[in-house]
Design a protein around this motif. Sequence first.
Motif, PDB file in Angstrom:
ATOM      1  N   ARG A  99       0.838  -1.199   0.000  1.00 54.85           N
ATOM      2  CA  ARG A  99       0.000   0.000   0.000  1.00 54.85           C
ATOM      3  C   ARG A  99       0.876   1.253   0.000  1.00 54.85           C
ATOM      4  O   ARG A  99       2.046   1.208   0.345  1.00 54.85           O
ATOM      5  N   PHE A 100       0.278   2.394  -0.345  1.00 52.10           N
ATOM      6  CA  PHE A 100       1.023   3.639  -0.519  1.00 52.10           C
ATOM      7  C   PHE A 100       1.543   4.236   0.787  1.00 52.10           C
ATOM      8  O   PHE A 100       0.857   4.226   1.807  1.00 52.10           O
ATOM      9  N   ILE A 101       2.761   4.801   0.679  1.00 52.13           N
ATOM     10  CA  ILE A 101       3.405   5.547   1.759  1.00 52.13           C
ATOM     11  C   ILE A 101       3.922   6.831   1.130  1.00 52.13           C
ATOM     12  O   ILE A 101       4.599   6.792   0.099  1.00 52.13           O
ATOM     13  N   ALA A 102       3.604   7.980   1.753  1.00 54.62           N
ATOM     14  CA  ALA A 102       4.028   9.268   1.210  1.00 54.62           C
ATOM     15  C   ALA A 102       4.723  10.087   2.291  1.00 54.62           C
ATOM     16  O   ALA A 102       4.283  10.105   3.444  1.00 54.62           O
ATOM     17  N   ALA A 103       5.803  10.767   1.896  1.00 57.36           N
ATOM     18  CA  ALA A 103       6.560  11.596   2.832  1.00 57.36           C
ATOM     19  C   ALA A 103       7.042  12.847   2.113  1.00 57.36           C
ATOM     20  O   ALA A 103       7.470  12.776   0.959  1.00 57.36           O
ATOM     21  N   ILE A 104       6.975  13.974   2.801  1.00 60.99           N
ATOM     22  CA  ILE A 104       7.361  15.254   2.209  1.00 60.99           C
ATOM     23  C   ILE A 104       8.375  15.965   3.105  1.00 60.99           C
ATOM     24  O   ILE A 104       8.362  15.779   4.322  1.00 60.99           O
ATOM     25  N   CYS A 105       9.236  16.751   2.485  1.00 60.14           N
ATOM     26  CA  CYS A 105      10.185  17.629   3.161  1.00 60.14           C
ATOM     27  C   CYS A 105      11.257  16.811   3.886  1.00 60.14           C
ATOM     28  O   CYS A 105      12.001  16.068   3.252  1.00 60.14           O
ATOM     29  N   ALA A 106      11.354  16.919   5.204  1.00 58.37           N
ATOM     30  CA  ALA A 106      12.336  16.143   5.970  1.00 58.37           C
ATOM     31  C   ALA A 106      11.818  14.748   6.324  1.00 58.37           C
ATOM     32  O   ALA A 106      12.589  13.893   6.768  1.00 58.37           O
ATOM     33  N   ALA A 107      10.538  14.490   6.126  1.00 63.25           N
ATOM     34  CA  ALA A 107       9.944  13.206   6.525  1.00 63.25           C
ATOM     35  C   ALA A 107      10.512  11.977   5.808  1.00 63.25           C
ATOM     36  O   ALA A 107      10.480  10.880   6.382  1.00 63.25           O
ATOM     37  N   PRO A 108      11.062  12.086   4.586  1.00 59.30           N
ATOM     38  CA  PRO A 108      11.703  10.895   4.027  1.00 59.30           C
ATOM     39  C   PRO A 108      12.820  10.323   4.918  1.00 59.30           C
ATOM     40  O   PRO A 108      13.120   9.139   4.846  1.00 59.30           O
ATOM     41  N   THR A 109      13.381  11.154   5.810  1.00 53.28           N
ATOM     42  CA  THR A 109      14.385  10.630   6.743  1.00 53.28           C
ATOM     43  C   THR A 109      13.767   9.593   7.683  1.00 53.28           C
ATOM     44  O   THR A 109      14.459   8.690   8.144  1.00 53.28           O
ATOM     45  N   ALA A 110      12.465   9.723   7.959  1.00 49.57           N
ATOM     46  CA  ALA A 110      11.778   8.715   8.778  1.00 49.57           C
ATOM     47  C   ALA A 110      11.645   7.412   7.998  1.00 49.57           C
ATOM     48  O   ALA A 110      11.734   6.317   8.582  1.00 49.57           O
ATOM     49  N   LEU A 111      11.452   7.509   6.692  1.00 49.41           N
ATOM     50  CA  LEU A 111      11.428   6.287   5.875  1.00 49.41           C
ATOM     51  C   LEU A 111      12.775   5.584   5.993  1.00 49.41           C
ATOM     52  O   LEU A 111      12.845   4.369   6.170  1.00 49.41           O
ATOM     53  N   LYS A 112      13.853   6.359   5.892  1.00 49.02           N
ATOM     54  CA  LYS A 112      15.196   5.782   5.993  1.00 49.02           C
ATOM     55  C   LYS A 112      15.418   5.170   7.382  1.00 49.02           C
ATOM     56  O   LYS A 112      15.951   4.067   7.494  1.00 49.02           O
ATOM     57  N   ALA A 113      15.006   5.886   8.429  1.00 49.88           N
ATOM     58  CA  ALA A 113      15.189   5.401   9.799  1.00 49.88           C
ATOM     59  C   ALA A 113      14.505   4.050  10.019  1.00 49.88           C
ATOM     60  O   ALA A 113      15.014   3.200  10.756  1.00 49.88           O
ATOM     61  N   HIS A 114      13.373   3.844   9.359  1.00 49.05           N
ATOM     62  CA  HIS A 114      12.618   2.593   9.522  1.00 49.05           C
ATOM     63  C   HIS A 114      12.876   1.612   8.366  1.00 49.05           C
ATOM     64  O   HIS A 114      12.189   0.593   8.268  1.00 49.05           O
ATOM     65  N   GLU A 115      13.839   1.957   7.497  1.00 52.87           N
ATOM     66  CA  GLU A 115      14.225   1.113   6.357  1.00 52.87           C
ATOM     67  C   GLU A 115      13.045   0.793   5.442  1.00 52.87           C
ATOM     68  O   GLU A 115      12.814  -0.354   5.065  1.00 52.87           O
ATOM     69  N   ILE A 116      12.326   1.847   5.060  1.00 47.83           N
ATOM     70  CA  ILE A 116      11.171   1.740   4.163  1.00 47.83           C
ATOM     71  C   ILE A 116      11.581   2.224   2.775  1.00 47.83           C
ATOM     72  O   ILE A 116      12.230   3.257   2.641  1.00 47.83           O
ATOM     73  N   GLY A 117      11.199   1.480   1.747  1.00 48.22           N
ATOM     74  CA  GLY A 117      11.466   1.901   0.373  1.00 48.22           C
ATOM     75  C   GLY A 117      12.917   1.816  -0.039  1.00 48.22           C
ATOM     76  O   GLY A 117      13.340   2.499  -0.976  1.00 48.22           O
ATOM     77  N   VAL A 118      13.681   0.985   0.631  1.00 49.27           N
ATOM     78  CA  VAL A 118      15.109   0.849   0.306  1.00 49.27           C
ATOM     79  C   VAL A 118      15.261   0.436  -1.156  1.00 49.27           C
ATOM     80  O   VAL A 118      14.552  -0.450  -1.648  1.00 49.27           O
ATOM     81  N   GLY A 119      16.149   1.144  -1.855  1.00 50.63           N
ATOM     82  CA  GLY A 119      16.399   0.873  -3.263  1.00 50.63           C
ATOM     83  C   GLY A 119      15.533   1.695  -4.203  1.00 50.63           C
ATOM     84  O   GLY A 119      15.738   1.677  -5.413  1.00 50.63           O
ATOM     85  N   LYS A 120      14.578   2.427  -3.649  1.00 57.64           N
ATOM     86  CA  LYS A 120      13.664   3.221  -4.483  1.00 57.64           C
ATOM     87  C   LYS A 120      14.215   4.627  -4.721  1.00 57.64           C
ATOM     88  O   LYS A 120      15.123   5.079  -4.048  1.00 57.64           O
ATOM     89  N   THR A 121      13.605   5.310  -5.681  1.00 56.84           N
ATOM     90  CA  THR A 121      13.950   6.691  -5.989  1.00 56.84           C
ATOM     91  C   THR A 121      13.095   7.612  -5.129  1.00 56.84           C
ATOM     92  O   THR A 121      11.879   7.431  -5.045  1.00 56.84           O
ATOM     93  N   VAL A 122      13.750   8.589  -4.478  1.00 57.85           N
ATOM     94  CA  VAL A 122      13.065   9.509  -3.574  1.00 57.85           C
ATOM     95  C   VAL A 122      13.558  10.934  -3.789  1.00 57.85           C
ATOM     96  O   VAL A 122      14.564  11.162  -4.462  1.00 57.85           O
ATOM     97  N   THR A 123      12.864  11.871  -3.146  1.00 62.94           N
ATOM     98  CA  THR A 123      13.318  13.248  -3.030  1.00 62.94           C
ATOM     99  C   THR A 123      13.045  13.698  -1.604  1.00 62.94           C
ATOM    100  O   THR A 123      12.440  12.963  -0.811  1.00 62.94           O
ATOM    101  N   SER A 124      13.488  14.913  -1.272  1.00 66.46           N
ATOM    102  CA  SER A 124      13.300  15.445   0.080  1.00 66.46           C
ATOM    103  C   SER A 124      13.619  16.930   0.078  1.00 66.46           C
ATOM    104  O   SER A 124      14.015  17.484  -0.947  1.00 66.46           O
TER     105      SER A 124
END
Length: 188
Positions: A99-124
Amino acid sequence: MSKKACVFLAPGAEEMEFVISVDVLRRGDVKVTVAGLPDNAAVKCSRQVNIVPDCSLAEAAQKGPYDLLVLPGGLGGAEALSKSKEVGKLLKEQESAGRFIAAICAAPTALKAHEIGVGKTVTSYPSVESQMTEGGKYIYKQDKVVVDGNIITSRGPGTAFDFALKLVDMLNGKEKASEVAKAMLLNY
């Protein structure tokens, strides 16, 4: 059946990203639950605006599953999301279900902290780009909004409408997103 989203609200969240996401999703016929960290008390955001969540994170978890989890930015908010074991658990369940997960601004760092979306293309937000690229876990772009499978990321307050409209598009289609944008005098 109506799509459901849960938007996390943590102390230090960026107000514009939070409010624009919730507002546009609701205009786009998405049932939104605002989940407060750590509870359902008023949350002081990054610009000292207090916002009252619908319920606590624990209560919101009981209302799932959600089609979309949204992590607004703001440095303090992103740090709180990164440190929350409960947020990590919900993100891992969401990701494993596809299912979808969305993060904006500094919040992609939370994805990294929880190892979510590893290997995917992101911005921040630009100031956390080095954190996102460190360790080579993500491919990084500087686009306003980046979608890679079930992961949607965006840059910051100035891209909040683009981000929110993309979320409506992903859940309810481009036609609905365009209808919402037009009513707000935006192009999509």
